[in-house]
Design an enzyme around this catalytic site. Structure first.
Site, PDB file in Angstrom:
ATOM      1  N   GLY A  98       0.803  -1.228   0.000  1.00 31.23           N
ATOM      2  CA  GLY A  98       0.000   0.000   0.000  1.00 31.23           C
ATOM      3  C   GLY A  98       0.827   1.265   0.000  1.00 31.23           C
ATOM      4  N   PHE A 131       8.476  -5.887  -3.527  1.00 33.31           N
ATOM      5  CA  PHE A 131       9.415  -5.436  -4.568  1.00 33.31           C
ATOM      6  C   PHE A 131      10.818  -5.173  -4.006  1.00 33.31           C
ATOM      7  CE2 PHE A 131       5.430  -3.671  -6.641  1.00 33.31           C
ATOM      8  CZ  PHE A 131       5.365  -4.665  -7.599  1.00 33.31           C
ATOM      9  N   ILE A 132      11.275  -5.990  -3.080  1.00 32.63           N
ATOM     10  CA  ILE A 132      12.560  -5.706  -2.455  1.00 32.63           C
ATOM     11  C   ILE A 132      13.694  -6.388  -3.221  1.00 32.63           C
ATOM     12  CG2 ILE A 132      13.879  -5.783  -0.298  1.00 32.63           C
ATOM     13  CD1 ILE A 132      11.198  -4.027  -0.348  1.00 32.63           C
ATOM     14  N   ARG A 164      22.732  -3.945 -43.713  1.00 27.74           N
ATOM     15  CA  ARG A 164      21.405  -4.433 -44.130  1.00 27.74           C
ATOM     16  C   ARG A 164      20.943  -3.681 -45.374  1.00 27.74           C
ATOM     17  NH1 ARG A 164      18.264  -8.824 -44.034  1.00 27.74           N
ATOM     18  NH2 ARG A 164      16.067  -8.280 -44.185  1.00 27.74           N
ATOM     19  N   GLN A 215      16.993   8.383 -45.035  1.00 25.29           N
ATOM     20  CA  GLN A 215      16.917   9.470 -44.045  1.00 25.29           C
ATOM     21  C   GLN A 215      16.138   9.045 -42.788  1.00 25.29           C
ATOM     22  OE1 GLN A 215      14.575  13.083 -44.873  1.00 25.29           O
ATOM     23  NE2 GLN A 215      16.481  14.203 -44.648  1.00 25.29           N
ATOM     24  N   ILE A 263      15.266  -0.294 -36.092  1.00 15.41           N
ATOM     25  CA  ILE A 263      16.299  -0.345 -37.137  1.00 15.41           C
ATOM     26  C   ILE A 263      16.659  -1.801 -37.453  1.00 15.41           C
ATOM     27  CG2 ILE A 263      18.753   0.188 -37.603  1.00 15.41           C
ATOM     28  CD1 ILE A 263      18.257   2.890 -36.116  1.00 15.41           C
ATOM     29  N   GLY A 284      14.603  -4.264 -37.396  1.00 16.43           N
ATOM     30  CA  GLY A 284      13.455  -4.980 -37.954  1.00 16.43           C
ATOM     31  C   GLY A 284      13.136  -6.237 -37.146  1.00 16.43           C
ATOM     32  N   GLU A 287      12.914   3.343  -7.859  1.00 14.51           N
ATOM     33  CA  GLU A 287      13.658   4.452  -7.244  1.00 14.51           C
ATOM     34  C   GLU A 287      13.120   5.818  -7.689  1.00 14.51           C
ATOM     35  OE1 GLU A 287      17.776   4.108  -6.489  1.00 14.51           O
ATOM     36  OE2 GLU A 287      17.707   1.920  -6.469  1.00 14.51           O
ATOM     37  N   THR A 307       9.357   6.974  -9.711  1.00 16.82           N
ATOM     38  CA  THR A 307       8.819   6.876 -11.071  1.00 16.82           C
ATOM     39  C   THR A 307       9.056   8.193 -11.819  1.00 16.82           C
ATOM     40  OG1 THR A 307       6.688   7.778 -10.397  1.00 16.82           O
ATOM     41  CG2 THR A 307       6.929   5.366 -10.257  1.00 16.82           C
TER      42      THR A 307
HETATM   43  C1  LIG Z   1      12.134  -4.496  -9.927  1.00 16.60           C
HETATM   44  C2  LIG Z   1      11.839  -3.582  -8.778  1.00 16.60           C
HETATM   45  C3  LIG Z   1      12.785  -3.457  -7.750  1.00 16.60           C
HETATM   46  C4  LIG Z   1      12.495  -2.662  -6.633  1.00 16.60           C
HETATM   47  N1  LIG Z   1      13.399  -2.619  -5.581  1.00 16.60           N
HETATM   48  C5  LIG Z   1      13.027  -2.021  -4.420  1.00 16.60           C
HETATM   49  C6  LIG Z   1      13.852  -2.140  -3.236  1.00 16.60           C
HETATM   50  O1  LIG Z   1      14.939  -2.721  -3.256  1.00 16.60           O
HETATM   51  N2  LIG Z   1      13.397  -1.613  -2.073  1.00 16.60           N
HETATM   52  C7  LIG Z   1      12.205  -0.944  -2.000  1.00 16.60           C
HETATM   53  O2  LIG Z   1      11.849  -0.505  -0.902  1.00 16.60           O
HETATM   54  N3  LIG Z   1      11.397  -0.786  -3.105  1.00 16.60           N
HETATM   55  C8  LIG Z   1      11.785  -1.322  -4.297  1.00 16.60           C
HETATM   56  N4  LIG Z   1      10.986  -1.213  -5.428  1.00 16.60           N
HETATM   57  C9  LIG Z   1       9.715  -0.472  -5.324  1.00 16.60           C
HETATM   58  C10 LIG Z   1       9.686   0.779  -6.200  1.00 16.60           C
HETATM   59  O3  LIG Z   1      10.503   1.772  -5.656  1.00 16.60           O
HETATM   60  C11 LIG Z   1       8.208   1.190  -6.335  1.00 16.60           C
HETATM   61  O4  LIG Z   1       7.591   0.236  -7.179  1.00 16.60           O
HETATM   62  C12 LIG Z   1       8.054   2.580  -6.928  1.00 16.60           C
HETATM   63  O5  LIG Z   1       8.491   3.548  -5.996  1.00 16.60           O
HETATM   64  C13 LIG Z   1       6.625   2.881  -7.334  1.00 16.60           C
HETATM   65  O6  LIG Z   1       5.721   2.548  -6.327  1.00 16.60           O
HETATM   66  P1  LIG Z   1       4.413   1.679  -6.654  1.00 16.60           P
HETATM   67  O7  LIG Z   1       4.859   0.506  -7.447  1.00 16.60           O
HETATM   68  O8  LIG Z   1       3.716   1.417  -5.385  1.00 16.60           O
HETATM   69  O9  LIG Z   1       3.545   2.584  -7.585  1.00 16.60           O
HETATM   70  P2  LIG Z   1       2.518   3.715  -7.072  1.00 16.60           P
HETATM   71  O10 LIG Z   1       3.177   4.612  -6.104  1.00 16.60           O
HETATM   72  O11 LIG Z   1       1.259   3.059  -6.646  1.00 16.60           O
HETATM   73  O12 LIG Z   1       2.267   4.514  -8.418  1.00 16.60           O
HETATM   74  C14 LIG Z   1       1.385   4.048  -9.451  1.00 16.60           C
HETATM   75  C15 LIG Z   1       1.402   5.085 -10.570  1.00 16.60           C
HETATM   76  O13 LIG Z   1       0.882   6.333 -10.078  1.00 16.60           O
HETATM   77  C16 LIG Z   1       1.846   7.354 -10.285  1.00 16.60           C
HETATM   78  N5  LIG Z   1       1.774   8.298  -9.186  1.00 16.60           N
HETATM   79  C17 LIG Z   1       1.897   8.042  -7.853  1.00 16.60           C
HETATM   80  N6  LIG Z   1       1.796   9.161  -7.147  1.00 16.60           N
HETATM   81  C18 LIG Z   1       1.639  10.170  -8.047  1.00 16.60           C
HETATM   82  C19 LIG Z   1       1.501  11.595  -7.956  1.00 16.60           C
HETATM   83  N7  LIG Z   1       1.536  12.215  -6.766  1.00 16.60           N
HETATM   84  N8  LIG Z   1       1.351  12.309  -9.079  1.00 16.60           N
HETATM   85  C20 LIG Z   1       1.327  11.693 -10.291  1.00 16.60           C
HETATM   86  N9  LIG Z   1       1.456  10.361 -10.457  1.00 16.60           N
HETATM   87  C21 LIG Z   1       1.614   9.609  -9.352  1.00 16.60           C
HETATM   88  C22 LIG Z   1       3.176   6.644 -10.347  1.00 16.60           C
HETATM   89  O14 LIG Z   1       4.156   7.420 -10.989  1.00 16.60           O
HETATM   90  C23 LIG Z   1       2.800   5.393 -11.100  1.00 16.60           C
HETATM   91  O15 LIG Z   1       2.746   5.680 -12.468  1.00 16.60           O
HETATM   92  C24 LIG Z   1      11.268  -1.948  -6.577  1.00 16.60           C
HETATM   93  C25 LIG Z   1      10.349  -2.049  -7.637  1.00 16.60           C
HETATM   94  C26 LIG Z   1      10.621  -2.848  -8.727  1.00 16.60           C
HETATM   95  C27 LIG Z   1       9.586  -2.960  -9.820  1.00 16.60           C
END
Ligand SMILES: Cc1cc2nc3c(=O)[nH]c(=O)nc-3n(C[C@H](O)[C@H](O)[C@H](O)COP(=O)(O)OP(=O)(O)OC[C@H]3O[C@@H](n4cnc5c(N)ncnc54)[C@H](O)[C@@H]3O)c2cc1C
Length: 391
Positions: free
Chosen positions: A134, A161-162, A270, A281, A339, A341, A365, A367
């Site tokens: 959450g 997602f750790i 190619r 181009q 490029i 294909g 880290e 979005t």
């Molecule tokens: C492969 C992988 C490795 C990871 N490793 C780690 C880790 O080692 N440790 C750890 O703690 N976490 C880790 N994460 C978690 C990662 O940091 C989160 O997935 C990320 O921060 C996004 O959170 P969420 O997935 O809950 O998306 P949400 O926060 O639910 O977001 C969903 C969507 O809403 C958008 N959004 C959210 N808030 C806003 C806003 N205020 N305005 C506009 N748009 C918004 C987001 O950009 C996204 O597009 C990892 C994730 C992945 C996929």
């Protein structure tokens, strides 16, 4: 003065890493692709990583940013970025050994012996656990709870997602210790050994990474395992996320360089309709746009790293580099696939793999949207002024 040159030491290190990547990593690429096509776990095996690290260590390449007093190279951030760009030139994910998470340096004397030093030496593996089902972008919404019981804290909650969570033998877990205060002094970071009783499950993803979900059910942790201050966890979490953000687009930049080189080679050989596609181009513009964006990204990454080295507040520059790197790397890999294909879409070449892996850069880290939020807020609140980022 603006100086775009590298020091002699930086050029030597860059050349050393380039040679290491070309001699030791690239020759493994086809075998890894073959294994993946056959359904094996993606990436290098643990044995391969161990051997590669041992080889690098023989040349004293160990602990890129680890302080010299801990046996590392103590390199600055610009040099670390240059190294990461070189490492990015292979799709194989590889890090030199001898590193520990920056926040582990907040360890007290006892924790230093039990966690920091064994992590640097590679005997122990950590993971950073803040995200929950959450609470992702909105990290302040975490609910994992730690309640004091005698000399212990009892942790309940779920992390998701750790990265490295399935392999780690201890986790840096962020839990609410004071719900009234929340992120403002009510979140604490605990060092929690796996044998304290937490469990993990891998999560299948479209790319190489297999993060894990972690479950804490009445996991008891002694007070002595608090990292930093009681209530100081949220600041530590932001420090962890903030310091090395430029390394992510740096790695993607190396990938884009290699991908663009592949596209140029392919375009020259190619032929369609009696001429190499390089003469069209439509293809040239894709090459030109990619090169322009690669060079812009290089400046953004190195500027962000330079700000870290200067001890400046680098958050704005790091957000820009991460946002631009994520968006542009995804556009570039898409063009390179175009490029190539049909061949670009196959699993004979690494392009589709890179395409899947690079997508993550726009999500983890912070979005794209969260980086934009930071950049816009800095401007709207006046923390950063338009046109004054180089002061
Ligand atoms: C492969 C992988 C490795 C990871 N490793 C780690 C880790 O080692 N440790 C750890 O703690 N976490 C880790 N994460 C978690 C990662 O940091 C989160 O997935 C990320 O921060 C996004 O959170 P969420 O997935 O809950 O998306 P949400 O926060 O639910 O977001 C969903 C969507 O809403 C958008 N959004 C959210 N808030 C806003 C806003 N205020 N305005 C506009 N748009 C918004 C987001 O950009 C996204 O597009 C990892 C994730 C992945 C996929």
């Amino acid at each position: 003065m603006v100086d775009f040159g590298l020091t002699e030491e930086q050029r030597e290190i860059q050349a050393w890493v380039r040679t290491f990547v070309e001699r030791e990593l690239m020759p493994l690429e086809n075998e890894v692709l073959r294994r993946e096509r056959a359904g094996a776990q993606p990436g290098l095996t643990a044995d391969e990583v161990r051997d590669l690290r041992a080889l690098a260590r023989k040349s004293d390449f160990w602990g890129v940013q680890t302080p010299v007093e801990y046996g590392g190279m103590g390199l600055d951030s610009v040099t670390a970025a240059l190294i990461e760009i070189e490492l990015g030139r292979t799709f194989l994910s590889f890090k030199f050994g001898g590193e520990a998470d920056n926040i582990l340096y907040h360890a007290n004397d006892d924790q230093r012996q039990r966690y920091l030093l064994p992590t640097i030496s590679g005997e122990r593996r950590s993971c950073f656990a803040i995200t929950e089902p959450g609470a992702g972008s909105d990290a302040k919404a975490i609910r994992t709870r730690a309640v004091k019981d005698g000399g212990d804290w009892v942790i309940n909650g779920e992390k998701t997602f750790i990265t490295g969570g399935n392999e780690a033998d201890f986790a840096m877990v962020f839990a609410v210790t004071d719900p009234e205060r929340g992120a403002d002094g009510g979140v604490t970071c605990f060092l929690v050994d796996r044998d304290a009783g937490w469990t993990s499950e891998p999560i299948d993803t479209m790319g190489e990474r297999r993060p894990a979900s972690l479950v804490f059910e009445d996991v008891r942790v002694p007070e002595a395992n608090i990292l930093g201050e009681l209530g100081g966890g949220f600041k530590l979490a932001m420090q962890w996320i903030g310091k090395g953000r430029f390394l992510l687009p740096a790695n993607a930049l190396g990938g884009c360089e290699r991908l663009l080189s592949m596209a140029i080679d392919y375009a020259k050989t190619r032929h369609t309709f009696g001429a190499p596609i390089a003469e069209r181009q439509a293809i040239q513009w894709m090459i030109a746009d990619s090169q322009t964006e690669i060079e812009a990204l290089r400046l953004l990454v190195l500027h962000a790293a330079w700000q870290v080295d200067q001890g400046r507040d680098s958050r704005h520059a790091q957000s820009i580099a991460k946002l631009y790197g994520g968006v542009k790397a995804n556009e570039i890999v898409d063009r390179v696939m175009q490029i190539h294909g049909g061949m670009g879409y196959t699993r004979e070449l690494p392009i589709e793999r890179w395409y899947r892996d690079l997508r993550l850069l726009r999500i983890f880290e912070g979005t794209d949207e969260i980086q934009r939020r930071t950049i816009a807020r800095d401007l709207l609140k006046g923390h950063v002024k338009v046109g004054q980022t180089l002061r």
